[in-house]
Enzyme design. Structure first.
Site, PDB file in Angstrom:
ATOM      1  N   LYS A  34      -0.598  10.028  25.044  1.00 46.37           N
ATOM      2  CA  LYS A  34      -1.774  10.139  24.419  1.00 46.37           C
ATOM      3  C   LYS A  34      -2.746   9.137  24.314  1.00 46.37           C
ATOM      4  O   LYS A  34      -2.503   8.236  23.873  1.00 46.37           O
ATOM      5  CB  LYS A  34      -1.721  10.499  22.911  1.00 46.37           C
ATOM      6  CG  LYS A  34      -2.940  10.955  22.011  1.00 46.37           C
ATOM      7  CD  LYS A  34      -2.851  11.744  20.617  1.00 46.37           C
ATOM      8  CE  LYS A  34      -4.237  11.693  20.091  1.00 46.37           C
ATOM      9  NZ  LYS A  34      -4.124  12.268  18.800  1.00 46.37           N
ATOM     10  N   ASP A 137      -5.546  19.466  10.370  1.00 45.81           N
ATOM     11  CA  ASP A 137      -5.834  20.107  11.373  1.00 45.81           C
ATOM     12  C   ASP A 137      -4.716  21.054  12.057  1.00 45.81           C
ATOM     13  O   ASP A 137      -4.646  21.092  13.086  1.00 45.81           O
ATOM     14  CB  ASP A 137      -6.634  19.268  12.364  1.00 45.81           C
ATOM     15  CG  ASP A 137      -7.441  20.138  13.415  1.00 45.81           C
ATOM     16  OD1 ASP A 137      -7.559  19.513  14.601  1.00 45.81           O
ATOM     17  OD2 ASP A 137      -7.921  21.503  12.898  1.00 45.81           O
TER      18      ASP A 137
HETATM   19  N1  Z3R Z   1      -0.567  22.630  25.983  1.00 45.54           N
HETATM   20  S1  Z3R Z   1       0.900  22.462  26.397  1.00 45.54           S
HETATM   21  O1  Z3R Z   1       1.095  22.509  27.931  1.00 45.54           O
HETATM   22  O2  Z3R Z   1       1.726  23.706  25.982  1.00 45.54           O
HETATM   23  C1  Z3R Z   1       1.694  21.052  25.965  1.00 45.54           C
HETATM   24  C2  Z3R Z   1       0.948  20.109  25.144  1.00 45.54           C
HETATM   25  C3  Z3R Z   1       1.915  19.326  24.724  1.00 45.54           C
HETATM   26  C4  Z3R Z   1       1.499  18.011  23.760  1.00 45.54           C
HETATM   27  N2  Z3R Z   1       2.411  17.129  23.559  1.00 45.54           N
HETATM   28  C5  Z3R Z   1       1.794  16.155  22.606  1.00 45.54           C
HETATM   29  C6  Z3R Z   1       2.459  15.201  22.080  1.00 45.54           C
HETATM   30  C7  Z3R Z   1       1.630  14.245  20.834  1.00 45.54           C
HETATM   31  C8  Z3R Z   1       0.542  14.618  20.813  1.00 45.54           C
HETATM   32  C9  Z3R Z   1      -0.317  15.889  21.198  1.00 45.54           C
HETATM   33  C10 Z3R Z   1       0.478  16.514  22.090  1.00 45.54           C
HETATM   34  S2  Z3R Z   1       0.074  17.931  23.056  1.00 45.54           S
HETATM   35  C11 Z3R Z   1       2.863  18.977  25.597  1.00 45.54           C
HETATM   36  S3  Z3R Z   1       3.147  20.239  26.555  1.00 45.54           S
END
Ligand code: Z3R
Length: 302
Positions: A34, A137
């Site tokens: 991030k 949120d």
């Molecule tokens: N949008 S998605 O492809 O399902 C997907 C999103 C994520 C994320 N992992 C993290 C870890 C930490 C903070 C925000 C996110 S968003 C991992 S896979």
């Protein structure tokens, strides 16, 4: 950053930064990077960022919160960038629900799946709340899911207590209002832990009906969606509501049957949902109490 991790693809536009799927070159471990837009001032990392990071480090000891593995700040083209390195989960709840809605044969989420995800979400929220930390949120996009293991974790705790949720995120994307509690929408400035339980209720309903419960596209419309289902709040059900900063005269709707909004949810589920969607924050069920509700009696808590 590039030397230690190989960036694979962008997986999220967090409220406070881009999130990338990446691979630790040495171990092959998948991580979520991030990137935060924290402007480093002359004294280095701003104290608000340090406080957020320390909150995250304390909170991510819970298996229901996405684990923060490490924090790295690097110079990139002379600009100091802060990277938070998290454990990687393969999807989020929004995509998971959509995968059950769209496609040739839409199918509901199994009741045991909804019960298990809701229990894990309440555990994560109870953990944050026991440390006096609001998420502020909660929404399906920042609840991560490991499909194989049936695990749900809370992510994007980037708000903590020191931020208010912006109307637009840093990439000018609209921040969704669908999960926002009525006290926040009505301009309360001293809102507290119950705001997260309102969001949990909206997410609970959405898992069951596979579409958002209150899909408002403006703060005013968001309130109307809520009032049309739960009735326009009155001083009787919510003492002090008409003193809130953004209160004004609204059309008077009577409460509708909640069962009609979540027809696939049994009576216990509807009862728990009604307790999460109490107007008066003081009446809203806490995360800890929610976990003791009879709706979870049939849950395998092993
Ligand atoms: N949008 S998605 O492809 O399902 C997907 C999103 C994520 C994320 N992992 C993290 C870890 C930490 C903070 C925000 C996110 S968003 C991992 S896979």
């Amino acid at each position: 950053m590039e030397d230690k991790y190989e960036k694979l693809e962008k997986v999220g536009e967090g409220t406070y930064g881009k999130v990338y799927k990446a691979k630790d070159k040495a171990s092959g471990q998948l991580v979520a990077l991030k990137k935060t837009r924290l402007e480093m001032d002359e004294e280095g990392i701003p104290p608000t960022a340090l406080r957020e990071i320390s909150i995250l480090q304390v909170l991510s000891t819970s298996i229901y919160i996405v684990r923060l593995l490490c924090v790295q700040h690097i110079e990139h083209k002379g600009k100091p960038i802060l990277y938070l390195v998290f454990e990687y989960l393969d999807t989020d709840l929004k995509k998971f629900i959509d995968s059950h809605r769209k496609g040739p044969n839409p199918c509901p989420l199994p009741p045991s799946q909804i019960q298990s995800f809701l229990y894990q979400l309440c555990k994560g929220v109870a953990h944050c709340h026991s440390h006096g930390v609001l998420h502020r949120d909660l929404k399906p996009q920042n609840l991560l899911v490991d499909k194989e293991k049936g695990i749900l974790k809370i992510a994007d705790l980037g708000l903590g207590r020191s931020f208010t949720v912006p109307l637009k995120n840093y990439t000018h994307e609209i921040v969704t209002l669908w999960y926002r509690a009525p006290e926040v929408l009505l301009g309360s400035t001293n809102y507290a832990l119950p705001v997260d339980m309102w969001s949990v209720g909206c997410i609970f309903a959405e898992m069951s009906r596979r579409q958002a419960l209150f899909p408002g596209d403006s703060e005013f419309q968001q309130l109307l969606h809520i009032f049309r289902l739960l009735g326009t709040p009155t001083e009787e059900v919510w003492p002090g509501v008409s003193d809130l900063k953004d209160w004004h005269i609204f059309p008077k709707w009577e409460p509708q049957s909640l069962t009609r909004a979540v027809p696939s949810l049994g009576p216990e589920g509807v009862d728990l949902l009604s307790k999460m969607l109490k107007y008066n924050p003081a009446d809203r069920i806490s995360a800890k109490k929610a976990m003791e509700h009879p709706y979870f009696d049939s849950l395998d808590r092993s």
